[in-house]
Design an enzyme around this catalytic site. Structure first.
Site, PDB file in Angstrom:
ATOM      1  CE1 TYR A 156     -30.519  24.765 -42.588  1.00  0.00           C
ATOM      2  CE2 TYR A 156     -32.143  23.195 -43.109  1.00  0.00           C
ATOM      3  CZ  TYR A 156     -31.155  23.696 -42.497  1.00  0.00           C
ATOM      4  OH  TYR A 156     -30.497  22.645 -41.402  1.00  0.00           O
ATOM      5  CE  LYS A 160     -27.979  23.058 -43.822  1.00  0.00           C
ATOM      6  NZ  LYS A 160     -26.658  22.855 -43.242  1.00  0.00           N
TER       7      LYS A 160
HETATM    8  P1  NAP Z   1     -27.278  25.429 -33.736  1.00  0.00           P
HETATM    9  O1  NAP Z   1     -27.511  24.648 -32.450  1.00  0.00           O
HETATM   10  O2  NAP Z   1     -27.918  26.559 -34.293  1.00  0.00           O
HETATM   11  O3  NAP Z   1     -25.617  25.710 -33.773  1.00  0.00           O
HETATM   12  C1  NAP Z   1     -25.256  26.448 -35.271  1.00  0.00           C
HETATM   13  C2  NAP Z   1     -23.739  26.641 -34.820  1.00  0.00           C
HETATM   14  O4  NAP Z   1     -23.206  27.351 -36.140  1.00  0.00           O
HETATM   15  C3  NAP Z   1     -23.296  27.585 -33.670  1.00  0.00           C
HETATM   16  O5  NAP Z   1     -22.381  27.053 -33.094  1.00  0.00           O
HETATM   17  C4  NAP Z   1     -23.128  28.860 -34.452  1.00  0.00           C
HETATM   18  O6  NAP Z   1     -22.412  30.007 -33.640  1.00  0.00           O
HETATM   19  C5  NAP Z   1     -22.444  28.500 -35.830  1.00  0.00           C
HETATM   20  N1  NAP Z   1     -22.741  29.453 -36.656  1.00  0.00           N
HETATM   21  C6  NAP Z   1     -23.690  30.017 -37.523  1.00  0.00           C
HETATM   22  N2  NAP Z   1     -23.001  30.939 -38.049  1.00  0.00           N
HETATM   23  C7  NAP Z   1     -21.998  31.019 -38.012  1.00  0.00           C
HETATM   24  C8  NAP Z   1     -20.874  31.595 -39.016  1.00  0.00           C
HETATM   25  N3  NAP Z   1     -21.207  32.678 -39.762  1.00  0.00           N
HETATM   26  N4  NAP Z   1     -19.607  31.337 -38.856  1.00  0.00           N
HETATM   27  C9  NAP Z   1     -19.402  30.239 -37.820  1.00  0.00           C
HETATM   28  N5  NAP Z   1     -20.341  29.697 -37.172  1.00  0.00           N
HETATM   29  C10 NAP Z   1     -21.467  30.038 -37.332  1.00  0.00           C
HETATM   30  O7  NAP Z   1     -27.284  24.354 -34.841  1.00  0.00           O
HETATM   31  P2  NAP Z   1     -27.512  22.795 -34.832  1.00  0.00           P
HETATM   32  O8  NAP Z   1     -28.618  22.166 -34.920  1.00  0.00           O
HETATM   33  O9  NAP Z   1     -26.175  22.277 -34.109  1.00  0.00           O
HETATM   34  O10 NAP Z   1     -26.809  22.651 -36.625  1.00  0.00           O
HETATM   35  C11 NAP Z   1     -25.557  22.309 -37.136  1.00  0.00           C
HETATM   36  C12 NAP Z   1     -25.699  22.045 -38.510  1.00  0.00           C
HETATM   37  O11 NAP Z   1     -26.513  20.951 -38.707  1.00  0.00           O
HETATM   38  C13 NAP Z   1     -26.172  22.936 -39.143  1.00  0.00           C
HETATM   39  O12 NAP Z   1     -25.512  23.130 -40.472  1.00  0.00           O
HETATM   40  C14 NAP Z   1     -27.545  22.800 -39.394  1.00  0.00           C
HETATM   41  O13 NAP Z   1     -28.298  23.265 -40.714  1.00  0.00           O
HETATM   42  C15 NAP Z   1     -27.490  21.259 -39.674  1.00  0.00           C
HETATM   43  N6  NAP Z   1     -28.805  20.613 -39.322  1.00  0.00           N
HETATM   44  C16 NAP Z   1     -29.451  20.739 -38.132  1.00  0.00           C
HETATM   45  C17 NAP Z   1     -30.726  20.059 -37.836  1.00  0.00           C
HETATM   46  C18 NAP Z   1     -31.234  19.885 -36.629  1.00  0.00           C
HETATM   47  O14 NAP Z   1     -32.422  19.430 -36.381  1.00  0.00           O
HETATM   48  N7  NAP Z   1     -30.742  20.533 -35.446  1.00  0.00           N
HETATM   49  C19 NAP Z   1     -31.211  19.144 -38.935  1.00  0.00           C
HETATM   50  C20 NAP Z   1     -30.617  19.216 -40.133  1.00  0.00           C
HETATM   51  C21 NAP Z   1     -29.306  19.702 -40.383  1.00  0.00           C
HETATM   52  P3  NAP Z   1     -22.746  30.617 -32.564  1.00  0.00           P
HETATM   53  O15 NAP Z   1     -22.869  29.820 -31.347  1.00  0.00           O
HETATM   54  O16 NAP Z   1     -21.757  31.560 -32.680  1.00  0.00           O
HETATM   55  O17 NAP Z   1     -24.213  31.250 -32.752  1.00  0.00           O
END
Ligand code: NAP
Length: 249
Positions: A156, A160
């Site tokens: 990961y 990133k």
């Molecule tokens: P999340 O709640 O797990 O949601 C992830 C989203 O990405 C979901 O809608 C999922 O679709 C979609 N997704 C995954 N694989 C995909 C694919 N192959 N094609 C299209 N869509 C796909 O994650 P989040 O926390 O909102 O994270 C969003 C971004 O922020 C990510 O890049 C994550 O790495 C980054 N981030 C998050 C955090 C945190 O603390 N939450 C911190 C740092 C960075 P489905 O609904 O179909 O599963």
């Protein structure tokens, strides 16, 4: 009242817009006046219902970022319908955590495929139409661990950190064309991704966050809206950290 960063007339695509940070970002761009394509890998009735409340400025676009054909089809559909793309938000991302000594090839490669190769293919595809318009905003969602590293997240963190380095390189390639390429790096943010953390990990994280809480998806989305605005036209190759102070970089 007009939005401080008015995006009226702009066309945006957000990947992974079904929930979490992607959904909050898509709604925030819509709130600023943009026409928003909600890129999702599977359509749900709830999401379709939500589109009905978006005053004709939002639609669902099938787009799986781990699949090159799906990316091509999704972007072509968007361009056929809207004729242009002004804003791309690479948000979709996955985790497959594990210590390096036990990490399977498949767990490393699938995270890189979704989190880094997907954004590469999307950027490559949207750059031509953006260059034609001499306007574009590309924003990728990285993570604090792309800068700091994190045990158990070599795959990961590599994806990133790669997003940051890729964005800087592309920013330099297209700076003279009116296109900016930037990154937003969230820390711990309240979404399904962090809801899966054990209570122990959560407590440990909270103790390290100077702000004393996890961030909100809407707080990440606000940084994206700024970078997507015309007002941010002189900001490129940068990373905005939205992390409550957990890492000052
Ligand atoms: P999340 O709640 O797990 O949601 C992830 C989203 O990405 C979901 O809608 C999922 O679709 C979609 N997704 C995954 N694989 C995909 C694919 N192959 N094609 C299209 N869509 C796909 O994650 P989040 O926390 O909102 O994270 C969003 C971004 O922020 C990510 O890049 C994550 O790495 C980054 N981030 C998050 C955090 C945190 O603390 N939450 C911190 C740092 C960075 P489905 O609904 O179909 O599963």
């Amino acid at each position: 009242m007009t939005h401080p960063f008015d995006l009226t007339g702009k066309v945006a695509l957000v990947t992974g817009a079904a929930r979490g940070i992607g959904l909050a970002t898509a709604l925030a761009l819509h709130g600023a006046g943009a026409y928003v394509y909600f890129g999702v890998r599977s359509r749900t009735p709830e999401l379709s219902e939500m589109m009905e409340g978006l005053s004709g400025r939002g639609e669902i676009l099938s787009l799986d970022v781990s699949d090159a054909d799906s990316i091509n089809q999704g972007v072509e559909t968007l361009l056929n319908r809207s004729g242009r793309i002004d804003i791309l938000v690479n948000n979709a991302g996955i985790v497959k955590d594990g210590l390096m000594v036990r990490m399977k090839d498949e767990d490393f490669l699938s995270v890189i495929e979704t989190n880094l190769v997907g954004p590469f293919r999307l950027m490559r595809h949207v750059l031509r139409p953006m260059m034609k318009e001499r306007y574009g905003r590309i924003i990728s969602i990285s993570s604090v661990v792309g800068t700091t590293g994190n045990p158990g997240q070599a795959n990961y963190a590599a994806s990133k950190g790669g997003l940051v380095a890729m964005s800087k390189s592309v920013a330099l390639e297209v700076a003279s064309r009116g296109i900016t390429v930037n990154v937003v790096a969230p820390g711990f943010t309240e979404t399904d991704m962090t809801r899966e953390l054990s209570e122990k990990v959560r407590e440990g994280a909270l103790a390290r966050i100077p702000a004393g809480r996890f961030g909100l998806s809407s707080e990440v989305a606000s940084a994206v809206v700024y970078l997507a605005s015309t007002e941010a036209g002189y900001v490129t190759g940068q990373t905005i950290h939205v992390n409550g102070g957990i890492a000052l970089v």
